[in-house]
Design a protein around this motif. Structure first.
Motif, PDB file in Angstrom:
ATOM      1  N   ASP A 239      23.957   1.101  36.960  1.00 23.26           N
ATOM      2  CA  ASP A 239      23.216   0.262  36.007  1.00 23.26           C
ATOM      3  C   ASP A 239      23.223   0.854  34.600  1.00 23.26           C
ATOM      4  OD1 ASP A 239      22.602  -1.690  37.867  1.00 23.26           O
ATOM      5  OD2 ASP A 239      20.685  -0.786  38.402  1.00 23.26           O
ATOM      6  N   ASP A 240      23.079   2.185  34.510  1.00 22.60           N
ATOM      7  CA  ASP A 240      23.127   2.838  33.203  1.00 22.60           C
ATOM      8  C   ASP A 240      24.461   2.557  32.517  1.00 22.60           C
ATOM      9  OD1 ASP A 240      20.631   4.029  33.658  1.00 22.60           O
ATOM     10  OD2 ASP A 240      21.506   5.910  34.388  1.00 22.60           O
TER      11      ASP A 240
ATOM     12  N   THR B   5      31.663  -3.157  37.297  1.00 30.44           N
ATOM     13  CA  THR B   5      31.502  -1.709  37.198  1.00 30.44           C
ATOM     14  C   THR B   5      31.565  -1.071  38.581  1.00 30.44           C
ATOM     15  OG1 THR B   5      30.114  -2.059  35.265  1.00 30.44           O
ATOM     16  CG2 THR B   5      30.052   0.131  36.255  1.00 30.44           C
ATOM     17  N   GLY B   6      30.949  -1.729  39.579  1.00 33.59           N
ATOM     18  CA  GLY B   6      30.997  -1.201  40.947  1.00 33.59           C
ATOM     19  C   GLY B   6      32.406  -1.118  41.492  1.00 33.59           C
ATOM     20  N   ILE B   7      33.217  -2.119  41.177  1.00 35.60           N
ATOM     21  CA  ILE B   7      34.607  -2.107  41.646  1.00 35.60           C
ATOM     22  C   ILE B   7      35.381  -0.973  40.979  1.00 35.60           C
ATOM     23  CG2 ILE B   7      36.778  -3.406  41.555  1.00 35.60           C
ATOM     24  CD1 ILE B   7      35.054  -5.940  41.991  1.00 35.60           C
ATOM     25  N   ILE B   8      35.189  -0.820  39.675  1.00 29.92           N
ATOM     26  CA  ILE B   8      35.869   0.274  38.972  1.00 29.92           C
ATOM     27  C   ILE B   8      35.425   1.612  39.557  1.00 29.92           C
ATOM     28  CG2 ILE B   8      36.184   1.439  36.757  1.00 29.92           C
ATOM     29  CD1 ILE B   8      35.717  -1.312  35.418  1.00 29.92           C
ATOM     30  N   CYS B   9      34.114   1.771  39.790  1.00 29.77           N
ATOM     31  CA  CYS B   9      33.590   3.019  40.359  1.00 29.77           C
ATOM     32  C   CYS B   9      34.209   3.313  41.720  1.00 29.77           C
ATOM     33  CB  CYS B   9      32.073   2.966  40.488  1.00 29.77           C
ATOM     34  SG  CYS B   9      31.213   3.311  38.960  1.00 29.77           S
TER      35      CYS B   9
ATOM     36  N   GLY C  84      39.499  10.020  43.361  1.00 30.69           N
ATOM     37  CA  GLY C  84      39.005  11.379  43.166  1.00 30.69           C
ATOM     38  C   GLY C  84      38.542  11.673  41.761  1.00 30.69           C
ATOM     39  N   VAL C  85      38.417  10.647  40.915  1.00 31.05           N
ATOM     40  CA  VAL C  85      37.942  10.843  39.546  1.00 31.05           C
ATOM     41  C   VAL C  85      36.426  11.001  39.540  1.00 31.05           C
ATOM     42  CG1 VAL C  85      37.771   9.782  37.253  1.00 31.05           C
ATOM     43  CG2 VAL C  85      39.856   9.510  38.588  1.00 31.05           C
ATOM     44  N   LEU C  86      35.736  10.191  40.348  1.00 35.68           N
ATOM     45  CA  LEU C  86      34.274  10.204  40.399  1.00 35.68           C
ATOM     46  C   LEU C  86      33.782  10.556  41.796  1.00 35.68           C
ATOM     47  CD1 LEU C  86      33.392   6.865  38.540  1.00 35.68           C
ATOM     48  CD2 LEU C  86      33.496   9.152  37.572  1.00 35.68           C
ATOM     49  N   ASP C  87      32.534  10.968  41.859  1.00 33.82           N
ATOM     50  CA  ASP C  87      31.800  11.129  43.112  1.00 33.82           C
ATOM     51  C   ASP C  87      30.577  10.238  43.025  1.00 33.82           C
ATOM     52  OD1 ASP C  87      33.057  12.860  44.892  1.00 33.82           O
ATOM     53  OD2 ASP C  87      32.313  14.641  43.852  1.00 33.82           O
ATOM     54  N   SER C  88      30.192   9.696  44.154  1.00 31.59           N
ATOM     55  CA  SER C  88      29.012   8.846  44.219  1.00 31.59           C
ATOM     56  C   SER C  88      28.076   9.428  45.266  1.00 31.59           C
ATOM     57  CB  SER C  88      29.441   7.429  44.605  1.00 31.59           C
ATOM     58  OG  SER C  88      28.331   6.628  44.802  1.00 31.59           O
ATOM     59  N   VAL C  89      26.814   9.633  44.880  1.00 31.24           N
ATOM     60  CA  VAL C  89      25.832  10.219  45.786  1.00 31.24           C
ATOM     61  C   VAL C  89      24.617   9.301  45.848  1.00 31.24           C
ATOM     62  CG1 VAL C  89      24.333  12.200  46.224  1.00 31.24           C
ATOM     63  CG2 VAL C  89      26.595  12.564  45.241  1.00 31.24           C
ATOM     64  N   ILE C  90      24.229   8.938  47.068  1.00 29.59           N
ATOM     65  CA  ILE C  90      23.048   8.095  47.251  1.00 29.59           C
ATOM     66  C   ILE C  90      21.887   8.990  47.646  1.00 29.59           C
ATOM     67  CG2 ILE C  90      22.038   6.207  48.566  1.00 29.59           C
ATOM     68  CD1 ILE C  90      24.880   5.091  48.876  1.00 29.59           C
ATOM     69  N   GLY C  91      20.842   8.949  46.840  1.00 29.56           N
ATOM     70  CA  GLY C  91      19.667   9.768  47.107  1.00 29.56           C
ATOM     71  C   GLY C  91      18.417   8.917  47.112  1.00 29.56           C
TER      72      GLY C  91
ATOM     73  N   PHE D 225      16.421   8.366  44.750  1.00 29.80           N
ATOM     74  CA  PHE D 225      16.245   7.615  43.513  1.00 29.80           C
ATOM     75  C   PHE D 225      17.439   6.723  43.225  1.00 29.80           C
ATOM     76  CE2 PHE D 225      13.578  11.400  42.958  1.00 29.80           C
ATOM     77  CZ  PHE D 225      12.362  10.769  42.812  1.00 29.80           C
ATOM     78  N   GLY D 226      18.170   6.337  44.253  1.00 25.98           N
ATOM     79  CA  GLY D 226      19.297   5.422  44.079  1.00 25.98           C
ATOM     80  C   GLY D 226      20.623   6.150  44.048  1.00 25.98           C
ATOM     81  N   GLU D 227      21.653   5.392  43.733  1.00 26.29           N
ATOM     82  CA  GLU D 227      23.012   5.931  43.703  1.00 26.29           C
ATOM     83  C   GLU D 227      23.299   6.518  42.328  1.00 26.29           C
ATOM     84  OE1 GLU D 227      27.579   4.506  44.692  1.00 26.29           O
ATOM     85  OE2 GLU D 227      26.013   3.006  44.472  1.00 26.29           O
ATOM     86  N   ARG D 228      23.802   7.732  42.325  1.00 24.15           N
ATOM     87  CA  ARG D 228      24.174   8.416  41.084  1.00 24.15           C
ATOM     88  C   ARG D 228      25.685   8.639  41.101  1.00 24.15           C
ATOM     89  NH1 ARG D 228      19.729   8.201  37.795  1.00 24.15           N
ATOM     90  NH2 ARG D 228      17.916   8.429  39.105  1.00 24.15           N
TER      91      ARG D 228
END
Length: 144
Positions: A35-36, A48-52, A59-66, A68-71
């Motif tokens: 969202d940011d 944005t979600g598709i690009i992510c 392997g460019v990004l990492d996504s972590v769900i915690g 407080f949401g997904e970072r």
């Protein structure tokens, strides 16, 4: 380079997204969310979600769900250079359209289920009312 009204290629959008993640990290002093990045870039959440997801797969990004949401975090920005340049991201647009269609069909299924449940509930109440009237009639006949 694409003008503001034209679709951008994945290479350009990936660089923009990584830059937005860095700026969000700096401004908010916390890891960025999708969202940011959407707010900063003016992209839709779906796009944005598709690009992510594609950048996570590369392997460019990492996504972590915690809690407080997904970072999203930058893992290896150098892999951005492996993305072919100049290729208009029709695939992205198609994926966004498919996702939106899937969401619409999901919403329609939920609405159909809710309507079916409401009908079943109405039938149950009608059945209960009928049985109750029959019981009242039986009791009134036996008391006479």
């Amino acid at each position: 380079m694409a003008t503001p009204g034209q679709p951008k290629d994945l290479y350009t959008e990936a660089h923009l997204l990584v830059a937005a993640i860095r700026v969000c990290d700096h401004l908010n002093a916390r890891p960025a969310t999708i969202d940011d990045a959407c707010r900063m870039l003016g992209f839709s959440v779906e796009h944005t979600g598709i690009i992510c997801r594609r950048l996570v797969e590369m392997g460019v990004l990492d996504s972590v769900i915690g809690t407080f949401g997904e970072r999203i975090f930058i893992r290896d920005h150098l892999k951005l250079e492996d993305i072919p340049r100049g290729e208009v991201s029709r695939k992205l647009e198609d994926e966004v359209r498919k996702f939106q269609d899937l969401q619409r069909s999901f919403t329609q299924k939920i609405e159909a289920l809710q309507a079916e449940q409401a009908g079943k509930k109405k039938n149950r109440f009608a059945e209960m009312e009928k049985k109750l009237k029959e019981e009242i009639e039986k009791k009134s006949k036996t008391s006479i």
